[in-house]
Design an enzyme around this catalytic site. Structure first.
Site, PDB file in Angstrom:
ATOM      1  N   ARG A 196      26.516  -1.368 -29.225  1.00 57.11           N
ATOM      2  CA  ARG A 196      26.280  -2.741 -28.762  1.00 57.11           C
ATOM      3  C   ARG A 196      26.992  -3.106 -27.471  1.00 57.11           C
ATOM      4  O   ARG A 196      26.396  -3.666 -26.554  1.00 57.11           O
ATOM      5  CB  ARG A 196      26.818  -3.769 -29.784  1.00 57.11           C
ATOM      6  CG  ARG A 196      25.987  -4.150 -30.874  1.00 57.11           C
ATOM      7  CD  ARG A 196      26.860  -4.247 -32.113  1.00 57.11           C
ATOM      8  NE  ARG A 196      27.274  -2.915 -32.466  1.00 57.11           N
ATOM      9  CZ  ARG A 196      26.552  -2.100 -33.228  1.00 57.11           C
ATOM     10  NH1 ARG A 196      25.455  -2.526 -33.772  1.00 57.11           N
ATOM     11  NH2 ARG A 196      26.943  -0.868 -33.471  1.00 57.11           N
ATOM     12  N   THR A 197      28.300  -2.850 -27.447  1.00 56.39           N
ATOM     13  CA  THR A 197      29.087  -3.353 -26.320  1.00 56.39           C
ATOM     14  C   THR A 197      28.647  -2.656 -25.035  1.00 56.39           C
ATOM     15  O   THR A 197      28.386  -3.302 -24.017  1.00 56.39           O
ATOM     16  CB  THR A 197      30.592  -3.133 -26.594  1.00 56.39           C
ATOM     17  OG1 THR A 197      30.877  -3.584 -27.912  1.00 56.39           O
ATOM     18  CG2 THR A 197      31.447  -3.882 -25.608  1.00 56.39           C
ATOM     19  N   LYS A 202      41.260  16.116 -17.762  1.00 55.25           N
ATOM     20  CA  LYS A 202      42.064  17.099 -16.993  1.00 55.25           C
ATOM     21  C   LYS A 202      43.453  16.555 -16.706  1.00 55.25           C
ATOM     22  O   LYS A 202      44.173  17.089 -15.867  1.00 55.25           O
ATOM     23  CB  LYS A 202      41.361  17.397 -15.660  1.00 55.25           C
ATOM     24  CG  LYS A 202      39.977  17.980 -15.789  1.00 55.25           C
ATOM     25  CD  LYS A 202      39.387  18.152 -14.376  1.00 55.25           C
ATOM     26  CE  LYS A 202      37.940  18.570 -14.434  1.00 55.25           C
ATOM     27  NZ  LYS A 202      37.302  18.472 -13.103  1.00 55.25           N
ATOM     28  N   ARG A 256      35.930   0.606 -22.263  1.00 54.91           N
ATOM     29  CA  ARG A 256      36.470   0.762 -23.624  1.00 54.91           C
ATOM     30  C   ARG A 256      37.276   2.057 -23.667  1.00 54.91           C
ATOM     31  O   ARG A 256      36.881   3.058 -23.066  1.00 54.91           O
ATOM     32  CB  ARG A 256      35.351   0.821 -24.659  1.00 54.91           C
ATOM     33  CG  ARG A 256      35.859   1.197 -26.055  1.00 54.91           C
ATOM     34  CD  ARG A 256      34.802   1.118 -27.110  1.00 54.91           C
ATOM     35  NE  ARG A 256      34.443  -0.262 -27.382  1.00 54.91           N
ATOM     36  CZ  ARG A 256      33.606  -0.634 -28.366  1.00 54.91           C
ATOM     37  NH1 ARG A 256      33.059   0.290 -29.150  1.00 54.91           N
ATOM     38  NH2 ARG A 256      33.320  -1.901 -28.560  1.00 54.91           N
ATOM     39  N   HIS A 314      39.393  -7.119 -28.472  1.00 51.76           N
ATOM     40  CA  HIS A 314      37.989  -6.972 -28.093  1.00 51.76           C
ATOM     41  C   HIS A 314      37.531  -8.372 -27.664  1.00 51.76           C
ATOM     42  O   HIS A 314      36.804  -9.055 -28.372  1.00 51.76           O
ATOM     43  CB  HIS A 314      37.201  -6.474 -29.309  1.00 51.76           C
ATOM     44  CG  HIS A 314      35.835  -5.918 -28.999  1.00 51.76           C
ATOM     45  ND1 HIS A 314      35.174  -6.163 -27.815  1.00 51.76           N
ATOM     46  CD2 HIS A 314      35.004  -5.138 -29.739  1.00 51.76           C
ATOM     47  CE1 HIS A 314      34.006  -5.556 -27.835  1.00 51.76           C
ATOM     48  NE2 HIS A 314      33.879  -4.915 -28.984  1.00 51.76           N
TER      49      HIS A 314
HETATM   50  N1   CP Z   1      30.850  -4.654 -32.126  1.00 52.26           N
HETATM   51  C1   CP Z   1      31.026  -3.540 -31.384  1.00 52.26           C
HETATM   52  O1   CP Z   1      32.001  -3.416 -30.633  1.00 52.26           O
HETATM   53  O2   CP Z   1      30.068  -2.598 -31.543  1.00 52.26           O
HETATM   54  P1   CP Z   1      30.006  -1.203 -30.772  1.00 52.26           P
HETATM   55  O3   CP Z   1      31.185  -0.385 -31.267  1.00 52.26           O
HETATM   56  O4   CP Z   1      28.691  -0.605 -31.129  1.00 52.26           O
HETATM   57  O5   CP Z   1      30.149  -1.493 -29.310  1.00 52.26           O
END
Ligand code: CP
Length: 335
Positions: free
Chosen positions: A57-58, A86, A107, A135
């Site tokens: 999603r993110t 590396k 991320r 998050h």
């Molecule tokens: N909610 C969320 O962060 O989903 P993903 O891990 O799929 O990005």
């Protein structure tokens, strides 16, 4: 809060006014996300979408949001496909990749890593999740969803009662969401988890300092007079072993009969997703898929609006979006 040129690293950056600004801009993104209009306001701009940890999603909604504003997306997916494997530092990686992009979403599995990366970046960096820490964009889309669901029922965020269930220790979405909710008035939290997976003390202290009522329990029992039931996944990737994570799998099942037994008929069901749909997970059953109070896919749709708003605000084009829009001509089932 000034958005233009800023990194978005933590929910601690936001106050109620800045949240309202994000919500207002997100609302204005609806015609573009619904494919009624298209805009080229970010024509020529490049998003560096760096995902060093798994995501559906993110990652995809950041990319979609940027595309919907007319910009282009370059992705790096997985640690092994980057020179981090590396031994290159986050600082050097940021100096290099910020030369190739106008904004970066990132991320990474380590807490604090996105903030460390941002120190080397010459462009705004948006935190797409750093380990078990935060998050922020998920929390904003969750809060946006809560606001919409509450408004639909004639209410608001102030005064809500939310139950957070499952892995509250490693679940970064509940950490960030709790902190955002603490900015509102008289929020009641019922935190349901095994004590080994309880909400971190630092967050509990913040909720207490803000005067919110917090109930902590290890069992889902009795009738819960909650507006929102926020279910989470056991974050098995943060445990020392799969065996350790397995101890908690399936402990807090939510299905139609459990929902009916413990929640009121208006309780909205949320989950940041992914939900673990393997047979032994018993997390959020498919028999709730058609339930009108199941908001999980409204959350994912809202994620695009909120991420479009953050891009528009950090790149300073939020007032220009409609100036660069045109009609669309193709069939779309979203309209
Ligand atoms: N909610 C969320 O962060 O989903 P993903 O891990 O799929 O990005």
């Amino acid at each position: 809060m000034k958005f233009e040129g800023q990194h978005i690293l933590s929910v601690a950056q936001f106050d109620r006014d800045s949240i309202q600004t994000i919500f207002n801009v997100a609302d204005q993104m609806t015609p573009y996300a619904m494919r009624r209009k298209r805009t080229k306001v970010l024509d020529g701009a490049i998003l560096g979408n760096l995902f060093f940890e798994a995501s559906t999603r993110t990652r995809v909604s950041f990319g979609t949001a940027f595309n919907l504003l007319g910009g282009e997306v370059r992705e790096t997916v997985g640690m092994s496909s980057s020179a981090l494997a590396k031994g290159e530092s986050l600082f050097d990686t940021a100096r290099v990749l910020s030369g190739y992009s106008d904004i970066i979403a990132m991320r990474h599995p380590d807490s604090g890593s996105v903030a460390e990366f941002a120190q080397g970046s010459r462009v705004p960096v948006i935190n797409g999740g750093d380990g078990a820490n935060e998050h922020p964009t998920q929390a904003l889309l969750d809060l946006y969803t809560i606001n919409k669901e509450q408004q639909y029922g004639g209410g608001s965020i102030d005064g809500i009662h939310i139950a957070m269930i499952g892995d509250l220790k490693y679940g970064r979405t509940v950490h960030s969401l709790s902190r955002l909710l603490s900015l509102f008035n008289n929020v009641k939290f019922t935190l349901i988890s095994p004590k080994e997976l309880a909400m971190p003390d630092a967050i509990l202290k913040d909720l207490d300092a803000a005067g919110h009522q917090v109930t902590i329990t290890e069992q889902l029992e009795g009738s819960l007079d909650v507006d929102i039931c926020y279910q989470t996944r056991i974050q098995e990737e943060r445990f020392e072993s799969q065996q350790e994570a397995n101890k908690y799998r399936g402990k807090f099942r939510l299905n139609q009969s459990i929902y009916t037994k413990h929640f009121k008929s208006k309780t909205v069901i949320m989950h940041p997703l992914p939900r673990d749909s393997r047979a032994d997970a018993n997390e959020l059953d498919n028999d709730l898929n058609m339930h009108p109070n199941l908001a999980i896919f409204r959350q994912t749709d809202n994620g695009v609006l909120v991420r479009m708003a953050l891009f528009a605000l950090t790149l300073g084009v939020e007032k220009l979006v409609s100036k660069y829009d045109t009609d669309v001509h193709w069939y779309s089932s979203k309209r």
